[in-house]
Design a protein around this motif. Structure first.
Motif, PDB file in Angstrom:
ATOM      1  N   GLU A   1      21.893  28.402  -2.647  1.00  0.00           N
ATOM      2  CA  GLU A   1      22.673  29.232  -1.700  1.00  0.00           C
ATOM      3  C   GLU A   1      23.170  30.499  -2.390  1.00  0.00           C
ATOM      4  O   GLU A   1      23.121  31.586  -1.829  1.00  0.00           O
TER       5      GLU A   1
ATOM      6  N   LYS B   1      20.627  33.289  -2.681  1.00  0.00           N
ATOM      7  CA  LYS B   1      20.137  34.000  -1.485  1.00  0.00           C
ATOM      8  C   LYS B   1      20.602  35.455  -1.434  1.00  0.00           C
ATOM      9  O   LYS B   1      19.773  36.355  -1.269  1.00  0.00           O
TER      10      LYS B   1
ATOM     11  N   LEU C   1      12.203  31.418  -1.656  1.00  0.00           N
ATOM     12  CA  LEU C   1      13.251  32.455  -1.603  1.00  0.00           C
ATOM     13  C   LEU C   1      12.689  33.831  -1.952  1.00  0.00           C
ATOM     14  O   LEU C   1      13.313  34.847  -1.664  1.00  0.00           O
TER      15      LEU C   1
ATOM     16  N   ASP D   1      18.260  38.834  -1.551  1.00  0.00           N
ATOM     17  CA  ASP D   1      18.332  39.896  -0.529  1.00  0.00           C
ATOM     18  C   ASP D   1      18.562  41.254  -1.194  1.00  0.00           C
ATOM     19  O   ASP D   1      17.886  42.237  -0.889  1.00  0.00           O
TER      20      ASP D   1
END
Ligand code: HMG
Ligand code: MG
Length: 310
Positions: free
Chosen positions: A132, A135, A179, A139
């Motif tokens: 998590e 992430k 990812l 990005d």
């Protein structure tokens, strides 16, 4: 009757990702100055290394040796002939990524583990929480055109849990690949693996991540790293993480010694006729430089044999 097995095809070229300045030095108790780290990086480049992990944007309280990450990034800008050299840096969270970006990084690395206990000890969160956390890093990296490597630690054993199932390694590797990590580096953090175990692990991971996106990152604690690497080359792995003079270890993996020595890997690959673009003699010199700074001999059989013959 002697069974002749199907001949495996070795890669013709291997990408070496040099760990010395980061994994190598992160565990050293004695301070190593920024100048010495930059001189090491310069010498590794002179030997032909094109992928050199330079530092880690981690908490200086957790890993004091990497506290000079900003100075390292500034120093890299003063080096000549860096156009075709990548300097990946570790970024465990968005804060680390932002520091790396400000410093001019073009490649970063996130690091997860296949062992829950090691994940907690190393980055203070569960495996799921770490994914998590990565992430927003992924990005931000995408937005800024930054390449991201993903590490999975404890792929062939954990200092706290012992055996780690290849399926667990594959699950974490797949999560990082999904990812957006372009390369997944599989870490035998404590160097307990043996060749058939290494092959079984690679075969399982390769069900989910193409083999040309996998790297082997083997510590040499039990002297098995070269044998394990050869076993993985036979399966088609063509990226190897290694550390000049065999320096290193993870501060959160008790008993772990350095990565396999880059000199030993290059000697083996030269013998196999596999290209790396690295000059072993200049590499040995770089290893002597950092070993002298650390007050010991290189932890590399090939380096010491070459030095004896000189
Ligand atoms: P945490 O305590 O869970 O996070 O640490 P936090 O957000 O509560 O922050 C704690 C403190 O760290 C705070 O400072 C933050 O400001 C600071 P304080 O208030 O106590 O003064 N902080 C940071 N400082 C600098 N840069 C940052 C950063 N983030 C928070 N990016 C954290 C979580 C991940 C930061 C911590 O656990 C950490 O730094 N861990 C580093 C572990 C590490 O570097 N291990 C070695 C590398 S991994 C490895 O060697 C394995 C590998 O080679 C593969 C293999 O061999 O298997 C890759
Ligand atoms: Mg390591």
């Amino acid at each position: 009757m002697v069974m002749v097995s199907q001949e495996n095809i070795l890669p013709t070229h291997v990408k070496i990702v040099e760990m010395g300045p980061r994994d190598g030095l992160q565990n050293e108790k004695q301070p190593v100055s920024t100048e010495v780290k930059l001189e090491l990086i310069k010498r590794l480049m002179d030997a032909g290394e094109k992928h050199i992990e330079a530092t880690a944007f981690v908490s200086p309280k957790w890993v004091p040796q990497m506290a000079d990450h900003n100075e390292i990034m500034q120093g890299l800008k003063t080096l000549d002939n860096t156009d075709d050299v990548m300097f990946p840096v570790l970024t465990p969270n968005l804060r680390g990524f932002e520091g790396a970006l400000t410093g001019g990084a073009k490649e970063v690395a996130v690091f997860a583990a296949a062992s829950e206990s090691f994940s907690q000890k190393n980055i203070n969160c569960s495996i799921a929480e770490s994914i998590e956390r990565f992430k927003p890093v992924m990005d931000a990296a995408k937005e800024n055109n930054i390449l991201v490597r993903g590490y999975v630690s404890c792929v062939l054993g954990c200092p706290f849990e012992g055996h780690i199932a290849p399926e667990k390694v594959a699950e974490v590797a797949k999560a990082l690949y999904d990812l957006g990590c372009y390369e997944i580096s599989l870490g035998d953090t404590i160097g307990t693996g043996t060749p058939s175990k290494a092959q079984a692990m690679i075969k399982e991971v390769a069900k989910y991540v193409p083999i040309n996106h996998l790297a082997c990152h083997f510590h040499d604690t039990y002297g098995q790293a070269l044998a394990n690497l050869y076993a993985c080359l036979e399966l088609g792995v063509s990226t190897i993480d290694s550390s000049v003079a065999g320096i290193g270890g993870c501060p959160y993996a008790p008993g772990a010694t350095g990565n396999v020595a880059t000199e030993d890997v290059i000697y083996m690959l030269n013998g196999l006729g596999i290209e790396t673009g690295i000059d072993i003699n200049k590499l040995v010199d770089a290893g002597v430089f950092i070993s002298n700074e650390l007050g010991r001999k290189p932890v590399s059989n090939a380096a010491n044999a070459i030095l004896t013959k000189r």
